[in-house]
Design a protein around this motif. Structure first.
Motif, PDB file in Angstrom:
ATOM      1  N   PHE A 167       0.827  -1.221   0.000  1.00 29.15           N
ATOM      2  CA  PHE A 167       0.000   0.000   0.000  1.00 29.15           C
ATOM      3  C   PHE A 167       0.849   1.253   0.000  1.00 29.15           C
ATOM      4  O   PHE A 167       0.330   2.343   0.221  1.00 29.15           O
ATOM      5  CB  PHE A 167      -0.887   0.028   1.247  1.00 29.15           C
ATOM      6  N   CYS A 168       2.123   1.104  -0.180  1.00 24.01           N
ATOM      7  CA  CYS A 168       2.968   2.281   0.002  1.00 24.01           C
ATOM      8  C   CYS A 168       4.284   2.071  -0.725  1.00 24.01           C
ATOM      9  O   CYS A 168       4.823   0.961  -0.747  1.00 24.01           O
ATOM     10  CB  CYS A 168       3.228   2.478   1.492  1.00 24.01           C
ATOM     11  N   TYR A 207       7.061   2.873   0.226  1.00 20.01           N
ATOM     12  CA  TYR A 207       8.166   2.575   1.145  1.00 20.01           C
ATOM     13  C   TYR A 207       8.460   1.078   1.235  1.00 20.01           C
ATOM     14  O   TYR A 207       9.508   0.680   1.715  1.00 20.01           O
ATOM     15  CB  TYR A 207       7.864   3.099   2.554  1.00 20.01           C
ATOM     16  N   CYS A 232      -9.589   8.409   5.433  1.00 19.90           N
ATOM     17  CA  CYS A 232      -9.135   8.563   4.050  1.00 19.90           C
ATOM     18  C   CYS A 232      -9.848   7.588   3.086  1.00 19.90           C
ATOM     19  O   CYS A 232      -9.930   6.385   3.350  1.00 19.90           O
ATOM     20  CB  CYS A 232      -7.634   8.288   4.038  1.00 19.90           C
ATOM     21  N   MET A 251      -8.792   6.400   0.368  1.00 21.23           N
ATOM     22  CA  MET A 251      -7.889   5.382  -0.192  1.00 21.23           C
ATOM     23  C   MET A 251      -7.876   4.139   0.707  1.00 21.23           C
ATOM     24  O   MET A 251      -7.893   3.004   0.236  1.00 21.23           O
ATOM     25  CB  MET A 251      -6.477   5.943  -0.339  1.00 21.23           C
ATOM     26  N   VAL A 252      -7.862   4.381   2.003  1.00 18.14           N
ATOM     27  CA  VAL A 252      -7.842   3.275   2.967  1.00 18.14           C
ATOM     28  C   VAL A 252      -9.186   2.536   2.927  1.00 18.14           C
ATOM     29  O   VAL A 252      -9.239   1.301   2.875  1.00 18.14           O
ATOM     30  CB  VAL A 252      -7.541   3.823   4.383  1.00 18.14           C
ATOM     31  N   GLU A 274       2.073  -0.517   6.289  1.00 16.95           N
ATOM     32  CA  GLU A 274       3.097   0.294   6.956  1.00 16.95           C
ATOM     33  C   GLU A 274       2.415   1.280   7.898  1.00 16.95           C
ATOM     34  O   GLU A 274       1.184   1.364   7.942  1.00 16.95           O
ATOM     35  CB  GLU A 274       4.019   1.025   5.966  1.00 16.95           C
ATOM     36  N   THR A 309      -1.379  13.850  -2.618  1.00 12.11           N
ATOM     37  CA  THR A 309      -1.659  12.444  -2.312  1.00 12.11           C
ATOM     38  C   THR A 309      -1.807  11.627  -3.600  1.00 12.11           C
ATOM     39  O   THR A 309      -2.227  12.145  -4.630  1.00 12.11           O
ATOM     40  CB  THR A 309      -2.952  12.304  -1.485  1.00 12.11           C
ATOM     41  N   PRO A 310      -1.478  10.335  -3.513  1.00 13.84           N
ATOM     42  CA  PRO A 310      -1.531   9.492  -4.714  1.00 13.84           C
ATOM     43  C   PRO A 310      -2.954   9.318  -5.259  1.00 13.84           C
ATOM     44  O   PRO A 310      -3.928   9.368  -4.508  1.00 13.84           O
ATOM     45  CB  PRO A 310      -0.984   8.147  -4.233  1.00 13.84           C
ATOM     46  N   CYS A 329       3.090   9.777  -5.058  1.00 11.65           N
ATOM     47  CA  CYS A 329       3.678   8.429  -5.067  1.00 11.65           C
ATOM     48  C   CYS A 329       3.272   7.678  -6.324  1.00 11.65           C
ATOM     49  O   CYS A 329       3.991   6.775  -6.758  1.00 11.65           O
ATOM     50  CB  CYS A 329       3.280   7.676  -3.813  1.00 11.65           C
ATOM     51  N   VAL A 378      12.382   9.163  -0.054  1.00 13.26           N
ATOM     52  CA  VAL A 378      10.962   9.352  -0.372  1.00 13.26           C
ATOM     53  C   VAL A 378      10.410  10.387   0.609  1.00 13.26           C
ATOM     54  O   VAL A 378      10.485  10.203   1.818  1.00 13.26           O
ATOM     55  CB  VAL A 378      10.187   8.012  -0.255  1.00 13.26           C
ATOM     56  N   CYS A 382       7.520  11.637   1.795  1.00 13.33           N
ATOM     57  CA  CYS A 382       6.097  11.596   2.158  1.00 13.33           C
ATOM     58  C   CYS A 382       5.839  12.589   3.289  1.00 13.33           C
ATOM     59  O   CYS A 382       6.694  12.796   4.155  1.00 13.33           O
ATOM     60  CB  CYS A 382       5.747  10.186   2.631  1.00 13.33           C
ATOM     61  N   LEU A 384      -6.369  13.985  -0.495  1.00 15.51           N
ATOM     62  CA  LEU A 384      -7.529  13.142  -0.216  1.00 15.51           C
ATOM     63  C   LEU A 384      -8.130  13.558   1.119  1.00 15.51           C
ATOM     64  O   LEU A 384      -7.398  13.924   2.053  1.00 15.51           O
ATOM     65  CB  LEU A 384      -7.112  11.667  -0.172  1.00 15.51           C
TER      66      LEU A 384
HETATM   67  S1  BJ8 Z   1      -4.335   9.403   4.876  1.00 15.64           S
HETATM   68  S2  BJ8 Z   1      -0.905   9.059   3.897  1.00 15.64           S
HETATM   69  S3  BJ8 Z   1      -3.349   6.573   3.128  1.00 15.64           S
HETATM   70  S4  BJ8 Z   1      -3.406   9.702   1.461  1.00 15.64           S
HETATM   71  S5  BJ8 Z   1       2.055   5.789  -0.631  1.00 15.64           S
HETATM   72  S6  BJ8 Z   1       1.829   9.268   0.203  1.00 15.64           S
HETATM   73  S7  BJ8 Z   1       1.887   6.876   2.785  1.00 15.64           S
HETATM   74  S8  BJ8 Z   1       4.812   7.376   0.851  1.00 15.64           S
HETATM   75  S9  BJ8 Z   1      -0.962   7.237   0.704  1.00 15.64           S
HETATM   76 FE1  BJ8 Z   1      -1.972   8.132   2.187  1.00 15.64          FE
HETATM   77 FE2  BJ8 Z   1      -4.555   8.416   2.906  1.00 15.64          FE
HETATM   78 FE3  BJ8 Z   1      -2.765  10.249   3.507  1.00 15.64          FE
HETATM   79 FE4  BJ8 Z   1      -2.663   7.918   4.720  1.00 15.64          FE
HETATM   80 FE5  BJ8 Z   1       3.101   8.482   1.846  1.00 15.64          FE
HETATM   81 FE6  BJ8 Z   1       3.211   5.912   1.263  1.00 15.64          FE
HETATM   82 FE7  BJ8 Z   1       3.202   7.696  -0.645  1.00 15.64          FE
HETATM   83 FE8  BJ8 Z   1       1.013   7.288   0.786  1.00 15.64          FE
END
Ligand code: BJ8
Length: 430
Positions: A81-82, A84, A120, A122-123, A147, A289-290, A315, A346, A348, A378
Motif C-alpha cells: 500500500f505504500c 516505502y 481517508c 484510499m484506505v 506500513e 496524495t496518490p 507516489c 521518499v 512523504c 484526499l
Molecule cells: S491518509 S498518507 S493513506 S493519502 S504511498 S503518500 S503513505 S509514501 S498514501 Fe496516504 Fe490516505 Fe494520507 Fe494515509 Fe506516503 Fe506511502 Fe506515498 Fe502514501
C-alpha cells in the motif's frame, strides 16, 4: 474513439479466487465506459499507448492469470500500500509485487459497514475491496505488507489481518541516524518474511540483479517524465497518470521495455512537431496524495477544461521513480544499506520535518514548465493537508499560482471542482 474496447471478464477465474462473482461481473462494463470516455475519447494519442490500453483490458483477467501462475510456481505474490515497501526484495525472490491502494468509490460502502466513515477514501476503498471480495488482486496475494505512515492505515491493518495475513512495517517519522538504523532493521525483517514464505533465502546475486531491474524501471520513468515536459506536451496528463498507475501492477521488465518504446515515439513526435496538447493549453502541475486506479477525476476535470497536466509530484508519480539505488554495494549488507538510503529519500508528508518535499515540488515545477500548481489532498489526510500550508507559502514566495483541493472518490463534488479549476485556469491565462 475505439468502439471495440472492452475490459475482459473471466468469471471462472474469479470464482477460483473466491470472489463475489455476481457483484464483480458488473465492474468491467462500468470501467470500460469510464475508460472510453476519459482516455479513448482523447485525440492524437501516441500509438504505443496501445500496450497500456491492453493492460487495462486485461486488468481483471490476463494479468491476474499471470499472478496465479506465478503463485503456482512457488513465487510469492505480495500486496503493498505504500512506495516505502521495498519491491526490490520481492522481485529478487522471483515474486510479484502489486499495489493494492484503492481508488474507487465502489468499495467504500463495504468498508463503511466496519470502519469509521471519516477516514481517508484510499484506505476505505482498499479495505472495502477485500471485505467485499471484489478485487482479484486482493484475492490472489499470499499476504499484504502494510506500513505505519498514517493513523488510518496502521489501525486498519489490525482489522484487515482478519481477512488476509497482514504484516506491518514500521516507517520512522523522522530521518535522523537512529531512524535510519530502525529502517534498515525493518527492511531486513521484510526480507525474512518473504524468505519464510518461499522456504529459502534470497541470494546476493538475485538482490543485485533485482536492484538493477528496478533502477532501470525508475530510469525509464524519469526519461518518460522529462519528455512529457516538452512544450507543447507530446502526451496528455491522463495518459501519464494511467502509465504511472500501471507501474504498480505490471511485470517490471516488460513495463520498462514498453515505457522505452513510448519514449522513442515521443522523441519522434517532438522531432516532427506532433503533440497531444496545443501550445496555448495552460500547463498545470499536480502535487500531493496518490491517485490510485481508477481515480482519474482531477486529471479528467483539468484536461476537459483545455489544460494539460505536465507533472505529478505524488507516489503515483515522481515520488515513485525520482531516486534510484546506488549499485556499488559489495555484499548483502551494503546493498541493503544503499537500498535503505534510496527509500529514505521518499519525501512523504508523514515525515517531520519534511522541507525537502517543498524544495522537490518547486524543483519539479520549474523542470516541468508548469504555469500553476494544484495541490491535491484526499479527504482526511491530515499530513498532506497540513503540509499544504507550507506549500502555499512557498508558492506565494515564488509567485506560483496555487490551488489547494481536498476531495474524495464520489462524483458529488465534480461540478464544484470544475468551477474552481476553471477559475484557476483563467488566473493562469491572465
Ligand atoms: S491518509 S498518507 S493513506 S493519502 S504511498 S503518500 S503513505 S509514501 S498514501 Fe496516504 Fe490516505 Fe494520507 Fe494515509 Fe506516503 Fe506511502 Fe506515498 Fe502514501
Amino acid at each position: 474513439m475505439e468502439e471495440t474496447f472492452a475490459i475482459k471478464s473471466d468469471p471462472e477465474l474469479w470464482a477460483e479466487l473466491d470472489m463475489d462473482v455476481e457483484r464483480f461481473k458488473n465492474i468491467p462494463p462500468v470501467l470500460t465506459e469510464a475508460f472510453k470516455n476519459i482516455f479513448l475519447s482523447q485525440t492524437n494519442r501516441p500509438k504505443t499507448m496501445a500496450y497500456f490500453d491492453d493492460m487495462v483490458k486485461n486488468i481483471f483477467t490476463g494479468r491476474i492469470r499471470e499472478m496465479v501462475d506465478a503463485k503456482g510456481e512457488g513465487r510469492p505474490v505480495i500486496g503493498t500500500f505504500c512506495v516505502y515497501v521495498p519491491e526490490e526484495i520481492i522481485h529478487a525472490a522471483g515474486g510479484v509485487c502489486v499495489g493494492l491502494c484503492g481508488g474507487s468509490q465502489g468499495s467504500i460502502a463495504d468498508a463503511e459497514k466496519i470502519l469509521p466513515r471519516n477516514i481517508c477514501p484510499m484506505v476505505k476503498s482498499a479495505f472495502g475491496f477485500k471485505v467485499g471480495r471484489i478485487c482479484p488482486f486482493f484475492q490472489v496475494v499470499d499476504f499484504v505488507y502494510g506500513e505505519t505512515t498514517c493513523d488510518a492505515k496502521k489501525k486498519t491493518w489490525e482489522i484487515l489481518d482478519r481477512y488476509v495475513p497482514t504484516h506491518v512495517m514500521e516507517i520512522p517519522q523522522m530521518k535522523r541516524e537512529r531512524d535510519k538504523k530502525l529502517w534498515v532493521e525493518e527492511v531486513k525483517d521484510f526480507k525474512a518474511a518473504i524468505e519464510k514464505l518461499m522456504g529459502r533465502e534470497v541470494a546476493e546475486d538475485e538482490l543485485r540483479a533485482s536492484i538493477e531491474t528496478m533502477n532501470a524501471k525508475r530510469l525509464a520513468m524519469q526519461r518518460l517524465n522529462s519528455l512529457r515536459h516538452h512544450n507543447p506536451a507530446p502526451i496528455s496528463g491522463r495518459d501519464m497518470l494511467l502509465i504511472q498507475q500501471i507501474a504498480f501492477y505490471d511485470i517490471p521488465e516488460r513495463f520498462t521495455e514498453k515505457v522505452g518504446e513510448l519514449c522513442d515515439e515521443l522523441e519522434e513526435r517532438i522531432a516532427s512537431g506532433e503533440y497531444s496538447a496545443p501550445e496555448e493549453a495552460p500547463r498545470v502541475m499536480v502535487s500531493g496524495t496518490p491517485m490510485a486506479l481508477p481515480n482519474w477525476k482531477l486529471h479528467n476535470i483539468i484536461e476537459s477544461l483545455g489544460a494539460v497536466v505536465v507533472n505529478e509530484e505524488s507516489c503515483i508519480g515522481t515520488r515513485y521513480y525520482k531516486d534510484t539505488i546506488e549499485t556499488g554495494g559489495a555484499n548483502e549488507e551494503e546493498m541493503l544499506e544503499e537500498l535503505t538510503k534510496r527509500y529514505m529519500k521518499v519525501d512523504c508528508s508523514c515525515f517531520t520535518p519534511n522541507d525537502e518535499r517543498i524544495d522537490q515540488v518547486l524543483k519539479e515545477y520549474r523542470e516541468s514548465g508548469a504555469e500553476g500548481l494544484i495541490d491535491y489532498c484526499l479527504q482526511f489526510c491530515h499530513t498532506y493537508n497540513i503540509e499544504a500550508v507550507k506549500l502555499r507559502e512557498a508558492c506565494e514566495r515564488e509567485g506560483i499560482p496555487f490551488l489547494s483541493i481536498e476531495s474524495d472518490y464520489s462524483p458529488e463534488d465534480v461540478g464544484q471542482l470544475q468551477t474552481r479549476v476553471e477559475a484557476f485556469l483563467e488566473q493562469i491565462e491572465g
